[in-house]
Write a protein that holds these residues in place. Structure first.
Motif, PDB file in Angstrom:
ATOM      1  N   ALA A 270      13.236 -28.537  77.170  1.00 52.80           N
ATOM      2  CA  ALA A 270      13.108 -27.728  76.027  1.00 52.80           C
ATOM      3  C   ALA A 270      11.135 -28.299  76.463  1.00 52.80           C
ATOM      4  CB  ALA A 270      13.114 -28.311  74.544  1.00 52.80           C
ATOM      5  N   ASP A 271      11.007 -29.190  77.089  1.00 54.88           N
ATOM      6  CA  ASP A 271       9.436 -29.212  76.603  1.00 54.88           C
ATOM      7  C   ASP A 271       8.967 -28.095  77.716  1.00 54.88           C
ATOM      8  OD1 ASP A 271       9.392 -31.330  76.266  1.00 54.88           O
ATOM      9  OD2 ASP A 271       9.831 -33.041  77.514  1.00 54.88           O
ATOM     10  N   ALA A 272       9.461 -28.226  78.907  1.00 55.94           N
ATOM     11  CA  ALA A 272       8.935 -26.754  79.781  1.00 55.94           C
ATOM     12  C   ALA A 272       8.863 -25.524  79.308  1.00 55.94           C
ATOM     13  CB  ALA A 272      10.252 -26.997  81.284  1.00 55.94           C
ATOM     14  N   LEU A 273       9.752 -25.427  78.428  1.00 52.02           N
ATOM     15  CA  LEU A 273       9.265 -23.507  77.480  1.00 52.02           C
ATOM     16  C   LEU A 273       8.891 -23.413  76.793  1.00 52.02           C
ATOM     17  CD1 LEU A 273      11.829 -21.198  77.470  1.00 52.02           C
ATOM     18  CD2 LEU A 273      13.055 -22.604  75.423  1.00 52.02           C
ATOM     19  N   LEU A 274       8.917 -24.355  76.025  1.00 49.35           N
ATOM     20  CA  LEU A 274       7.585 -24.991  74.956  1.00 49.35           C
ATOM     21  C   LEU A 274       6.289 -24.449  75.717  1.00 49.35           C
ATOM     22  CD1 LEU A 274       6.980 -25.581  71.831  1.00 49.35           C
ATOM     23  CD2 LEU A 274       6.967 -28.081  72.537  1.00 49.35           C
ATOM     24  N   PHE A 275       6.491 -25.734  76.352  1.00 48.16           N
ATOM     25  CA  PHE A 275       4.726 -25.357  76.458  1.00 48.16           C
ATOM     26  C   PHE A 275       4.056 -24.667  78.283  1.00 48.16           C
ATOM     27  CE2 PHE A 275       5.423 -30.236  75.745  1.00 48.16           C
ATOM     28  CZ  PHE A 275       5.126 -30.170  74.338  1.00 48.16           C
TER      29      PHE A 275
ATOM     30  N   LEU B 225       4.506 -18.559  59.845  1.00 45.51           N
ATOM     31  CA  LEU B 225       5.543 -19.730  59.601  1.00 45.51           C
ATOM     32  C   LEU B 225       6.734 -20.030  59.585  1.00 45.51           C
ATOM     33  CD1 LEU B 225       3.315 -19.759  56.390  1.00 45.51           C
ATOM     34  CD2 LEU B 225       3.046 -21.551  58.190  1.00 45.51           C
ATOM     35  N   LEU B 226       7.361 -18.823  59.797  1.00 45.26           N
ATOM     36  CA  LEU B 226       8.533 -18.978  60.164  1.00 45.26           C
ATOM     37  C   LEU B 226       9.066 -18.760  61.876  1.00 45.26           C
ATOM     38  CD1 LEU B 226      11.517 -18.446  59.574  1.00 45.26           C
ATOM     39  CD2 LEU B 226      11.537 -15.232  60.079  1.00 45.26           C
ATOM     40  N   GLY B 227       8.028 -18.168  62.131  1.00 45.26           N
ATOM     41  CA  GLY B 227       8.293 -18.411  63.840  1.00 45.26           C
ATOM     42  C   GLY B 227       7.674 -20.085  63.991  1.00 45.26           C
ATOM     43  N   PHE B 228       7.060 -21.297  63.445  1.00 45.66           N
ATOM     44  CA  PHE B 228       6.118 -21.944  63.664  1.00 45.66           C
ATOM     45  C   PHE B 228       7.521 -22.947  63.830  1.00 45.66           C
ATOM     46  CE2 PHE B 228       4.705 -26.183  62.163  1.00 45.66           C
ATOM     47  CZ  PHE B 228       3.834 -26.822  63.520  1.00 45.66           C
ATOM     48  N   ALA B 229       7.959 -22.666  62.401  1.00 47.61           N
ATOM     49  CA  ALA B 229       9.186 -23.715  61.480  1.00 47.61           C
ATOM     50  C   ALA B 229      10.734 -23.389  62.546  1.00 47.61           C
ATOM     51  CB  ALA B 229      10.016 -23.135  59.991  1.00 47.61           C
ATOM     52  N   LEU B 230      10.140 -22.584  63.112  1.00 51.27           N
ATOM     53  CA  LEU B 230      11.539 -21.910  63.869  1.00 51.27           C
ATOM     54  C   LEU B 230      10.972 -23.618  64.787  1.00 51.27           C
ATOM     55  CD1 LEU B 230      13.186 -18.877  64.337  1.00 51.27           C
ATOM     56  CD2 LEU B 230      14.005 -20.324  62.876  1.00 51.27           C
ATOM     57  N   ILE B 231      10.391 -23.304  65.536  1.00 54.74           N
ATOM     58  CA  ILE B 231      10.097 -23.602  66.357  1.00 54.74           C
ATOM     59  C   ILE B 231      10.481 -25.638  66.970  1.00 54.74           C
ATOM     60  CG2 ILE B 231       8.075 -24.436  68.227  1.00 54.74           C
ATOM     61  CD1 ILE B 231       6.869 -21.586  68.161  1.00 54.74           C
ATOM     62  N   VAL B 232       9.781 -25.337  65.107  1.00 57.14           N
ATOM     63  CA  VAL B 232       9.692 -27.576  65.366  1.00 57.14           C
ATOM     64  C   VAL B 232      11.316 -27.333  64.715  1.00 57.14           C
ATOM     65  CG1 VAL B 232       9.636 -28.416  63.701  1.00 57.14           C
ATOM     66  CG2 VAL B 232       7.665 -27.616  63.839  1.00 57.14           C
ATOM     67  N   TRP B 233      12.326 -26.764  64.508  1.00 51.31           N
ATOM     68  CA  TRP B 233      14.074 -26.852  64.182  1.00 51.31           C
ATOM     69  C   TRP B 233      13.841 -27.226  65.275  1.00 51.31           C
ATOM     70  CZ3 TRP B 233      17.615 -23.334  62.614  1.00 51.31           C
ATOM     71  CH2 TRP B 233      19.074 -23.500  61.628  1.00 51.31           C
ATOM     72  N   GLY B 234      14.453 -25.914  65.888  1.00 46.34           N
ATOM     73  CA  GLY B 234      14.930 -26.111  67.792  1.00 46.34           C
ATOM     74  C   GLY B 234      13.902 -27.379  68.594  1.00 46.34           C
ATOM     75  N   PHE B 235      13.416 -27.252  68.258  1.00 46.55           N
ATOM     76  CA  PHE B 235      12.952 -28.644  69.469  1.00 46.55           C
ATOM     77  C   PHE B 235      13.143 -29.675  69.764  1.00 46.55           C
ATOM     78  CE2 PHE B 235       9.112 -31.165  71.234  1.00 46.55           C
ATOM     79  CZ  PHE B 235       9.629 -31.593  72.720  1.00 46.55           C
ATOM     80  N   ALA B 236      13.192 -29.649  67.813  1.00 52.50           N
ATOM     81  CA  ALA B 236      13.892 -31.047  67.038  1.00 52.50           C
ATOM     82  C   ALA B 236      15.398 -31.188  67.653  1.00 52.50           C
ATOM     83  CB  ALA B 236      14.037 -31.331  65.661  1.00 52.50           C
ATOM     84  N   ARG B 237      16.000 -30.439  67.768  1.00 50.74           N
ATOM     85  CA  ARG B 237      17.824 -30.303  67.869  1.00 50.74           C
ATOM     86  C   ARG B 237      17.850 -30.103  69.427  1.00 50.74           C
ATOM     87  NH1 ARG B 237      21.682 -26.880  64.406  1.00 50.74           N
ATOM     88  NH2 ARG B 237      22.113 -26.788  66.601  1.00 50.74           N
ATOM     89  N   ALA B 238      16.874 -29.472  70.431  1.00 52.79           N
ATOM     90  CA  ALA B 238      16.911 -29.830  71.883  1.00 52.79           C
ATOM     91  C   ALA B 238      16.825 -30.746  72.579  1.00 52.79           C
ATOM     92  CB  ALA B 238      16.123 -28.861  72.009  1.00 52.79           C
TER      93      ALA B 238
ATOM     94  N   MET C 158      18.868 -24.341  71.751  1.00 49.88           N
ATOM     95  CA  MET C 158      17.411 -23.966  72.110  1.00 49.88           C
ATOM     96  C   MET C 158      17.488 -22.393  72.377  1.00 49.88           C
ATOM     97  SD  MET C 158      16.140 -25.169  74.883  1.00 49.88           S
ATOM     98  CE  MET C 158      17.172 -26.424  75.899  1.00 49.88           C
ATOM     99  N   GLU C 159      18.469 -21.496  71.570  1.00 47.50           N
ATOM    100  CA  GLU C 159      18.277 -20.350  71.249  1.00 47.50           C
ATOM    101  C   GLU C 159      17.092 -20.421  70.341  1.00 47.50           C
ATOM    102  OE1 GLU C 159      21.082 -22.147  70.902  1.00 47.50           O
ATOM    103  OE2 GLU C 159      22.441 -20.778  73.146  1.00 47.50           O
ATOM    104  N   ILE C 160      17.355 -21.594  68.498  1.00 41.91           N
ATOM    105  CA  ILE C 160      16.534 -21.376  68.225  1.00 41.91           C
ATOM    106  C   ILE C 160      14.769 -21.677  68.213  1.00 41.91           C
ATOM    107  CG2 ILE C 160      16.176 -22.699  65.972  1.00 41.91           C
ATOM    108  CD1 ILE C 160      18.793 -23.598  65.425  1.00 41.91           C
ATOM    109  N   LEU C 161      14.516 -22.655  69.160  1.00 46.29           N
ATOM    110  CA  LEU C 161      13.630 -22.489  70.187  1.00 46.29           C
ATOM    111  C   LEU C 161      12.829 -22.105  70.242  1.00 46.29           C
ATOM    112  CD1 LEU C 161      10.932 -24.067  71.005  1.00 46.29           C
ATOM    113  CD2 LEU C 161      12.032 -25.115  72.574  1.00 46.29           C
TER     114      LEU C 161
ATOM    115  N   ALA D  35       9.462 -33.803  80.410  1.00 48.04           N
ATOM    116  CA  ALA D  35      10.535 -33.577  81.796  1.00 48.04           C
ATOM    117  C   ALA D  35      11.876 -33.330  81.193  1.00 48.04           C
ATOM    118  CB  ALA D  35      11.030 -35.282  81.861  1.00 48.04           C
ATOM    119  N   THR D  36      11.566 -32.570  80.001  1.00 49.44           N
ATOM    120  CA  THR D  36      13.058 -32.341  79.991  1.00 49.44           C
ATOM    121  C   THR D  36      12.927 -30.629  79.677  1.00 49.44           C
ATOM    122  OG1 THR D  36      12.374 -31.676  77.585  1.00 49.44           O
ATOM    123  CG2 THR D  36      13.336 -33.575  78.278  1.00 49.44           C
TER     124      THR D  36
END
Length: 195
Positions: A125-130, A46-59, A1-4, A122-123
């Motif tokens: 990670a979803d709540a945090l992202l959106f 781009l770095l932030g976007f890559a971290l979002i994608v990676w962090g969200f996938a991990r979460a 979650m920290e990466i996200l 429902a998760t």
């Protein structure tokens, strides 16, 4: 979650310069030059976007489920996302009536996309992202409207043909994304269980 979280801070923080530090942004551009500013902005984004994608996938591998959204909210999300795609198309296709009237259709599209996904997922990670994107888009919309008023910005009137083209491009892009690309890129088929 920290990466996200780090990705959201970098990506949305970079995109918030005009919201919270317009004068600082102008000073930085004057000092470094527009090319250097855009370069730094692009790298951090781009770095932030890559971290979002990676962090969200991990979460998503160990989801923390917050609730079970009813199926109706998934349908509402589909409608909001369709409208978001139309607004995104309105951002880039010139002389359409949607942009002429709304002025900043992209941030409105992000708001609809984020709100729909926030309601339909429902998760944690979803709540945090959106929720993060929804808050950013609302603040960005307000700041853009304030800039328009301060500068007395006038938007050119739209034309019917351009508006119809905007609607067509938005709908076709939504169909492609909803029925094929969302599953291929994100791993979730939006209509797999709702239709």
């Amino acid at each position: 979650m920290e990466i996200l979280v780090l990705g959201l801070i970098l990506f949305l923080g970079t995109h918030s310069a005009r919201i919270v530090a317009e004068d600082g942004r102008k000073r930085a551009i004057a000092r470094w030059g527009e090319g250097a500013w855009k370069g730094l902005y692009s790298v951090l984004s781009l770095l932030g976007f890559a971290l979002i994608v990676w962090g969200f996938a991990r979460a998503r591998q160990q989801p923390v489920v917050l609730w079970a959204p009813p199926a109706g909210l998934k349908h509402l999300n589909a409608l909001f996302t369709l409208l978001a795609f139309i607004l995104l198309a309105a951002t880039y296709l010139p002389r359409n009536q949607i942009k002429a009237r709304l002025h900043h259709p992209m941030v409105l599209g992000v708001m609809l996309w984020a709100l729909g996904h926030l309601l339909a997922t429902a998760t944690l990670a979803d709540a945090l992202l959106f929720a993060a994107f929804l808050l950013w888009a609302a603040l960005s919309w307000r700041a853009a409207r304030q800039r328009d008023r301060a500068l007395a910005t006038v938007y050119p009137p739209g034309r019917l043909a351009a508006t119809l083209a905007t609607l067509l491009v938005g709908v076709l892009a939504w169909v492609a994304f909803a029925f094929w690309l969302h599953a291929a890129w994100i791993g979730v088929a939006p209509f797999a269980r709702t239709l």
